[in-house]
Structure formats: C-alpha cells, structure tokens
Design a protein around this motif. Structure first.
Motif, PDB file in Angstrom:
ATOM      1  N   ARG A   1      24.804  12.383  21.012  1.00  0.00           N
ATOM      2  CA  ARG A   1      24.760  13.454  21.769  1.00  0.00           C
ATOM      3  C   ARG A   1      26.061  14.496  21.477  1.00  0.00           C
ATOM      4  NH1 ARG A   1      23.610   9.146  24.497  1.00  0.00           N
ATOM      5  NH2 ARG A   1      25.772   8.876  25.502  1.00  0.00           N
TER       6      ARG A   1
ATOM      7  N   ARG B   1      27.147  17.979  19.270  1.00  0.00           N
ATOM      8  CA  ARG B   1      26.620  19.354  18.918  1.00  0.00           C
ATOM      9  C   ARG B   1      27.947  20.328  18.642  1.00  0.00           C
ATOM     10  NH1 ARG B   1      22.180  20.836  23.404  1.00  0.00           N
ATOM     11  NH2 ARG B   1      20.516  19.466  22.697  1.00  0.00           N
TER      12      ARG B   1
ATOM     13  N   HIS C   1      23.706  19.864  26.714  1.00  0.00           N
ATOM     14  CA  HIS C   1      23.063  18.508  26.515  1.00  0.00           C
ATOM     15  C   HIS C   1      22.352  18.331  28.033  1.00  0.00           C
ATOM     16  CE1 HIS C   1      25.213  17.414  22.744  1.00  0.00           C
ATOM     17  NE2 HIS C   1      26.074  18.096  23.296  1.00  0.00           N
TER      18      HIS C   1
ATOM     19  N   THR D   1      29.360   8.030  23.380  1.00  0.00           N
ATOM     20  CA  THR D   1      28.606   9.473  23.090  1.00  0.00           C
ATOM     21  C   THR D   1      27.516   9.349  22.147  1.00  0.00           C
ATOM     22  OG1 THR D   1      30.098  10.172  21.645  1.00  0.00           O
ATOM     23  CG2 THR D   1      30.367  10.787  23.995  1.00  0.00           C
TER      24      THR D   1
ATOM     25  N   ALA E   1      28.562  13.329  26.532  1.00  0.00           N
ATOM     26  CA  ALA E   1      28.007  14.158  25.250  1.00  0.00           C
ATOM     27  C   ALA E   1      29.498  14.982  24.812  1.00  0.00           C
ATOM     28  CB  ALA E   1      27.040  15.232  25.589  1.00  0.00           C
TER      29      ALA E   1
END
Length: 143
Positions: free
Chosen positions: A25, A27, A34, A22, A39
């Motif tokens: 990526r 959050r 994304h 990943t 991700a």
C-alpha cells in the motif's frame, strides 16, 4: 535517463514497498488515495542547489516526504505511526544511496505531528521527512 529527482523517488518507493506494516500500500502521490491503511504516500519536496563545482557539477539537496496514514483506536495511532516510521528508517538507512551513484548523503529530518481525523475509527497522517544530498551535471538533470 530520467530526471535525478524522479529516479530518487522511484528508488525510495521500491525501498519502502513491502514493509511489514504497510506492505504494497505505497503510492507516489500528493493526495492520500488508499482504500485502506496503513499506507504510505511518497512525494517530492523542494530541491535546492547548494554548490557548483568547477563549472561542471552541481550539489543539491532534495527533500522527500513520506506520508504515513493509519487508522485504529485513539490509543493505537501513535504506536502504529512510530512502528511504521521505524520500518521506513531501517529500509532507507540500509543503503542510504539506494544504489544511485548520484546520491552523496542522506539526512533524516524527523516525523511531523500527526494530523488526526476524529471519526468512529480515528485516522491520522504524519509525515516522515528525508533530505538527500545529490550531485548532477551542470548541463542537465539526468545524471
């Protein structure tokens, strides 16, 4: 000092950023946002107080969820999810406390069944659940 749950969320985000599959990526978000996958989205779950110790400290369980988003052929989705789950597991179990003095224990809760979106290129999201046992002062949540 920040709220103990926010400190934990930040430490987990740091621990899983840069995984082989990943990369960056990653959050902290309740929504998948994304542009491309695979991700990760990291989000807070419930925090439950489990014990009060001597009118000074509180033990609590903090749930953390890591949504794993992948895309590919229908045949590759499960393999991708399992590979990423393995990478997350290794990253978080390498030091279950993540260097945070208030983390007492970690109990992996497993991986949810993938939610599959049918498309020309199928997409799926599964959630890796983690339960941290933490301790903070009775009088504040920033210990």
């Amino acid at each position: 000092m920040a709220h103990v749950s926010h400190q934990l969320l930040d430490a987990i985000t740091t621990a899983v950023t840069g995984l082989p599959t990943t990369g960056d990526r990653v959050r902290q978000s309740r929504l998948y946002a994304h542009g491309r996958g695979p991700a990760l989205n990291i989000r807070l779950g419930e925090r439950r107080n489990t014990a009060t110790l001597g009118n000074a400290l509180v033990n609590a369980e903090q749930d953390i969820f890591i949504d794993i988003a992948v895309a590919g052929t229908a045949e590759s989705i499960d393999d991708q999810l399992l590979q990423i789950e393995s990478e997350i597991h290794q990253a978080l179990m390498a030091d279950y406390s993540l260097g945070l003095p208030f983390v007492l224990d970690l109990n992996p809760q497993g991986l949810s069944e993938p939610d599959l979106e049918q498309a020309e290129k199928p997409k799926a999201v599964a959630t890796s659940a983690w339960r941290y046992v933490i301790r903070h002062r009775l009088t504040d949540l920033e210990s």
